[in-house]
Design an enzyme around this catalytic site. Sequence first.
Site, short mmCIF file in Angstrom:
data_model
loop_
_atom_site.label_atom_id
_atom_site.label_comp_id
_atom_site.label_asym_id
_atom_site.label_seq_id
_atom_site.Cartn_x
_atom_site.Cartn_y
_atom_site.Cartn_z
CG ASN A 1 -2.05 0.99 1.09
OD1 ASN A 1 -2.62 1.15 0.00
ND2 ASN A 1 -2.37 1.70 2.15
CB SER B 1 -6.72 2.59 15.57
OG SER B 1 -7.85 3.30 15.16
CE1 TYR C 1 -6.50 -0.93 10.72
CE2 TYR C 1 -8.24 0.41 11.69
CZ TYR C 1 -6.91 0.21 11.40
OH TYR C 1 -5.97 1.14 11.80
CE LYS D 1 -4.03 -1.09 13.48
NZ LYS D 1 -2.62 -1.26 13.16
N GLY E 1 -21.70 2.17 10.65
CA GLY E 1 -20.57 1.92 11.56
C GLY E 1 -19.92 3.19 12.08
#
Length: 337
Positions: free
Chosen positions: A35, A124, A148, A152, A293
């Site tokens: 990425n 995060s 995701y 974390k 979300g």
Amino acid sequence: MKILVTGGAGFIGSHTCVELLNGGYEIAVLDNLCNSNIKSLERVKEITGKTFNFYNVDLLDYEATDKVFKNEKFDAVIHFAGLKAVGESVEKPLLYYHNNITGTLNLLDIMRKNGVFNIVFSSSATVYGSPKSLPIKEDFPLSTTNPYGSTKLMIEGILNDLYKADNRFSVTILRYFNPIGAHESGKIGEDPKGIPNNLMPYIQQVAIGKLPILSVFGNKYPTKDGTGVRDYIHVVDLSVAHVKAVEKKSGQPGVYVYNVGTGNGYSVLEMVKAFEKASGKEVKYKICPNRPGDIAACYADASKAEEELDWTAKFGLEEMCRDGWNWQKNNPNGYED
Ligand code: NAD
Ligand code: UFG
């Protein structure tokens, strides 16, 4: 002191490489470029006038990662490498769990085997789920709403368990709020692939004329103007927090958790206005339904990082927009120019 930066070619990693090199640290970068673009690291060298080794290695490749540790002796690792797109993680959960969790397990095992016990990990604010009150403190309850975010939270758990079993480790978990902006040189910045998911890169591409109009996801939230509120932080301030973490916590066994934000919440419409002012360009927008979300508001109590890491954010919204625009206008197609 020599630091291995995993994911160092990415947005936050490249800025952190600059701050580390300017702070007198030696570095090496490990990244599989899934990425990111190798040019970011050439620009890091241009900005700092310093050089370092780059390893085009995937953390999922245990042998290749181990070889990096055999090739150079590191004192600490800053671990940015991971996949980060929330929507994609819902569509491809196995990819996210495999890349982020297995990659981290490999890295930690290799660190232990090679006698490297200091790690700073990119977590995060997503681990706070939908917070009951604001500002958010580090001891708030943790929960996630997408794969995701779950990676974390799981990695935070793995790091805690690792320290319990082997208290030679010094683990610093930095929970980032919303990093934006770019280095003041305009040479490095965020270069999202395809249509951006996040607000600021989207605004920047509308301002430069690459995208026609911003969709504002909802204007009926219980916030100052009904649009979502976030704690935007200049990526250079965020990068400096990593240097402070390495400086203060290396060789201090334990698990340390810090919010890295400014403590200020700005709405989507405030961001649009601020960016228009900084760029002198109009940012067209339309009000659209809420994004599933999303939470209404999120901002940090960052006083723990101030007390223990001697870190606070120095840049305000004006500088974040100015530097983001400078990067966008000098590199309309990111690193592909
Ligand atoms: P980024 O995608 O620009 O950087 C991540 C880098 O990791 C990329 O260069 C990518 O090529 C590399 N990478 C991914 N998987 C890898 C693997 N298996 N092996 C080797 N390299 C791999 O993202 P970023 O915005 O710089 O984020 C850095 C870290 O911070 C990520 O862990 C992300 O989840 C976390 N984070 C980012 C934000 C944000 O809003 N940008 C917010 C909170 C946390
Ligand atoms: N938004 C829009 N239009 C867009 C994009 C975003 O209105 O095109 C709004 C969102 O609804 C939200 C705000 O702008 O109110 C910020 O959205 P971002 O997508 O930029 O950021 P998030 O807070 O949703 O999420 C980001 C990262 C997550 C990370 C989280 C906390 O994408 O990975 O910050 O650090 F977990």
